[in-house]
Design a protein around this motif. Structure first.
Motif, short mmCIF file in Angstrom:
data_model
loop_
_atom_site.label_atom_id
_atom_site.label_comp_id
_atom_site.label_asym_id
_atom_site.label_seq_id
_atom_site.Cartn_x
_atom_site.Cartn_y
_atom_site.Cartn_z
N HIS A 610 0.82 -1.20 0.00
CA HIS A 610 0.00 0.00 0.00
C HIS A 610 0.86 1.26 0.00
N ALA A 611 1.90 1.23 0.86
CA ALA A 611 2.78 2.39 0.96
C ALA A 611 3.51 2.62 -0.36
N GLY A 612 3.88 1.51 -1.05
CA GLY A 612 4.61 1.63 -2.30
C GLY A 612 3.70 1.87 -3.49
N GLY A 613 2.44 2.13 -3.25
CA GLY A 613 1.49 2.41 -4.34
C GLY A 613 1.23 1.21 -5.21
N GLY A 614 1.04 0.05 -4.59
CA GLY A 614 0.77 -1.19 -5.32
C GLY A 614 -0.56 -1.16 -6.07
N ASP A 615 -0.76 -2.21 -6.88
CA ASP A 615 -1.96 -2.32 -7.71
C ASP A 615 -3.23 -2.28 -6.83
N THR A 616 -4.10 -1.32 -7.05
CA THR A 616 -5.24 -1.10 -6.18
C THR A 616 -6.21 -2.28 -6.17
#
Ligand code: ADP
Length: 656
Positions: A610-616
């Motif tokens: 989540h912090a690394g902007g992973g696939d939503t």
């Protein structure tokens, strides 16, 4: 009406088959059952005559008569009691109206040895059908008080019975058994023998308040009479007393003395037990006999019994409860509810009050202040007996609790005056011991330093609870948790605030902070750090799951599982919500809380993604799966099970 042949109801037929093949070892009890029924019928007639002055029944010489005919091999038990109509005979004798019959018969068929079968049959108490243990044909001739025509019922017990009019039947009931030949062969079981009859009556029915008579001399064959017939066993004393009151010279076999009116030292346990069996229709001995004598302005005597096993219908809506009420030795009513609270509905017995009107009604009893005082005193007496049992006879108490604990706990909700006593005498399954339940006092004694509450978990079964994620932190810290699985537990834990100054707390509710002050401080600091670390994920997940949970937060109760569902401290639990719904009470849907284990790789991994902007989409699905798993772990239901399964299958596929 002419003669008709009817079939026995299925359950009745099965039960009769077992009686015919004599699975019960003590056949003598058939006579006790017949005498017990006759005595009930006399009670009923006396009451009916009191209520209805125009009944036109002769109540001047109410009694039971036993007649034997050794030559014809018959034995008759006759009463001049209330009798039965033709419809009664078909309904009462042809069927068994006990809600637990089917289950009982199943258990009985599965019984592996005769002792088990004896125990089961004993619990059920088959009454009139016991005749078929000793008879190959039974004839019952009866006429209901107030009716002109009687009914004759005959059966060999093999599937059908015949009913026809009996024009000249006297009022009351006569049951004639044609005895099986085999029982007389050993001489010990010859039920036409005067000696045998006297012995059985004396043993089982001595306290019956109506005279049980037998012709003074053997009716048919003197030669068959047992030499011991007049063996001076004391039984004839009562006869001497009664001699001459009813021709032709009958002997009265029973003393007719009410046990509760006799001095304590004068009554044997066996005698108490037989009275219990008469009252309860149970064939087993009671677990406990309780005597109580109240003197003063309102005098009464009580003889109460705690059975040794719960009846099949203890939790049925229509369970008949309450003790028998007598006024000065005269039977007034059965199942007198006003004298015993519902949670003690398993208690049987007799209460004999000196100063009540003979035609007192149930409605009046409910209102009567004296009765209310008796009710209080009796309830207290039963509870104190249980308390004594708990202190002095652990084995016996364990039996009591196993059989009646569930019912007794209802008192926690209805009898506030005795709530504390009920809590004291209650036992609960606990994580401390897998076999033996614990009392609250024992629990409190074992509480850890710094432990402030009595912790519990409610659920469907011990097994389901044992593996609940809610227990993880408690287990890790060695803190005992009560495992409550009776439906009533869900309710009383909400209603009982504390025991011995300790609050009761559900491990599935609110925040958990365990340990000493120091440990708590430490945990708090650690938590603040973690909170910062996970803040973003928690906010995001709370929003994603907003429809179904009110918050996603970090957990202090998990050590193994990634997530669990908890309730707010004052929220209604899902099980309780369900119960209310079943009872038709409206309950608003309560949103619950999803807790995450910050030490679990799945959760830390998710946080990183989540912090690394992973696939939503991927994150959202993981969130959904976590929530679903937490629901399943506590035995809850998924809102969309097929979707959950699909998501899971997708994930599994990727692991291959
Ligand atoms: P129980 O006595 O346990 O109810 P029974 O099979 O012995 O079961 O009797 C069934 C019913 O038949 C009794 O409840 C009673 O209503 C009726 N009954 C039996 N015997 C008599 C009798 N001698 N006089 C009147 N009614 C009787």
């Amino acid at each position: 009406m002419t003669s008709e042949t009817h079939e026995f109801q299925v359950e009745a037929r099965q039960l009769l088959q077992m009686m015919i093949h004599s699975i019960y070892s003590n056949k003598d009890v058939f006579l006790r059952e017949l005498v017990s029924n006759a005595s009930d019928a006399l009670d009923k007639l006396r009451l009916e005559a009191l209520r209805d002055g125009d009944l036109g029944a002769d109540v001047s010489d109410l009694h039971v008569a036993i007649e034997s005919d050794p030559a014809a091999r018959t034995l008759t038990v006759r009463d001049n009691g209330i009798g039965m109509s033709r419809e009664d005979v078909v309904a009462l004798i042809g069927t068994i109206a006990n809600s637990g019959t089917a289950a009982f018969l199943k258990d009985l068929r599965a019984a592996e040895d005769s002792a088990t079968a004896d125990g089961l049959i004993g619990q059920f108490g088959v009454g009139f059908y016991a005749s078929f243990m000793v008879a190959d044909e039974v004839t019952l001739v009866t006429r209901l008080a107030g009716e002109s025509v009687g009914t004759r019922w005959t059966s060999t017990g093999e599937g059908t019975y015949t009913v026809e009019d009996a024009v000249d039947a006297p009022q009351g009931t006569a049951v004639t058994l044609h005895l099986k030949a085999e029982d007389s062969e050993d001489g010990l079981h010859d039920y036409t023998s005067r000696w045998k009859i006297k012995e059985i009556v004396k043993r089982y029915s001595d306290f019956i308040t109506w005279p049980i008579r037998m012709a003074a001399e053997p009716v048919a064959a003197d030669t068959d009479a047992d030499p011991d017939a007049d063996g001076g066993d004391g039984a004839s004393e009562a006869g001497d007393r009664e001699a001459g009151t009813a021709p032709p010279a009958p002997e009265v076999l029973n003393s007719m003395k009410a046990l509760w009116a006799r001095s304590r030292d004068d009554v044997t346990d066996d005698e108490y037990h037989e009275l219990y069996k008469h009252i309860s229709h149970d064939w087993n001995d009671p677990l406990e006999t309780i005597r109580l004598q109240a003197e003063g302005t309102f005098e009464y005597q009580a003889l109460l019994f705690i059975p040794s096993h719960a009846p099949h219908d203890l939790f049925a809506q229509d369970h008949a409860r309450g003790v028998q009420l007598y006024v000065k030795r005269v039977f007034i009513m059965d199942n007198c509810e006003a004298l015993m609270p519902p949670y003690l509905r398993f208690v049987k017995g007799v209460v004999d009050a000196a100063d009540l009107s003979l035609n007192v009604s149930r409605e009046i009893l409910q209102q009567d202040r004296q009765i209310q005082l008796m009710h209080r005193r009796l309830a207290k007496k039963v509870l104190s007996t249980v308390k004594d049992m708990q202190a002095k006879e652990p084995e016996r108490y364990a039996t009591f609790w196993r059989e009646f604990g569930r019912a007794l706990k209802e008192g926690l909700l209805s009898d506030f005056e005795n709530q504390e006593t009920i809590l004291k005498v209650s036992s609960f399954a606990s994580t401390h011991d897998t076999e033996k339940p614990t009392t609250l006092a024992q629990y409190v004694e074992r509480m850890k330093d710094g432990q402030e509450h009595i912790f519990h978990l409610t659920g469907e079964s011990r097994q389901a609870m044992e593996n609940s994620p809610h227990l993880e932190a408690f287990r890790a810290k060695g803190i005992e948790v009560l495992l409550l699985s009776d439906p009533v537990d869900e309710v009383w834990v909400e209603a009982v605030p504390q025991f011995a100054g300790k609050q009761l707390r559900s491990v599935a509710k609110g925040e958990v902070d365990l340990g000493t002050e120091e440990e708590k401080q430490e945990a708090e600091t650690e938590r603040e750090q973690l909170q910062e670390e996970f803040q973003g994920l928690l906010a995001w997940m709370t929003e994603r799951l907003g429809e179904s949970v009110k918050e996603v937060r970090l957990s202090t109760r998990l050590t193994v599982s990634p997530a669990c569902i908890v309730s707010d401290a004052h929220d209604v639990t899902p099980a309780l919500e369900n119960m209310y719904r079943v009872m038709g009470r409206p309950v608003p849907q309560v949103k619950r809380i999803l807790e995450l284990n910050p030490g679990h790789p799945l959760v830390t991994g998710l946080n990183k993604a989540h912090a690394g902007g992973g696939d939503t989409t991927n994150l959202a699905e993981t969130t959904e799966l976590l929530h679903g798993m937490a629901l399943l772990a506590e035995g809850g239901e998924l809102a969309d099970a097929p979707r959950f399964v699909r998501l899971l299958a997708d994930r599994l596929e990727r692991t291959l």
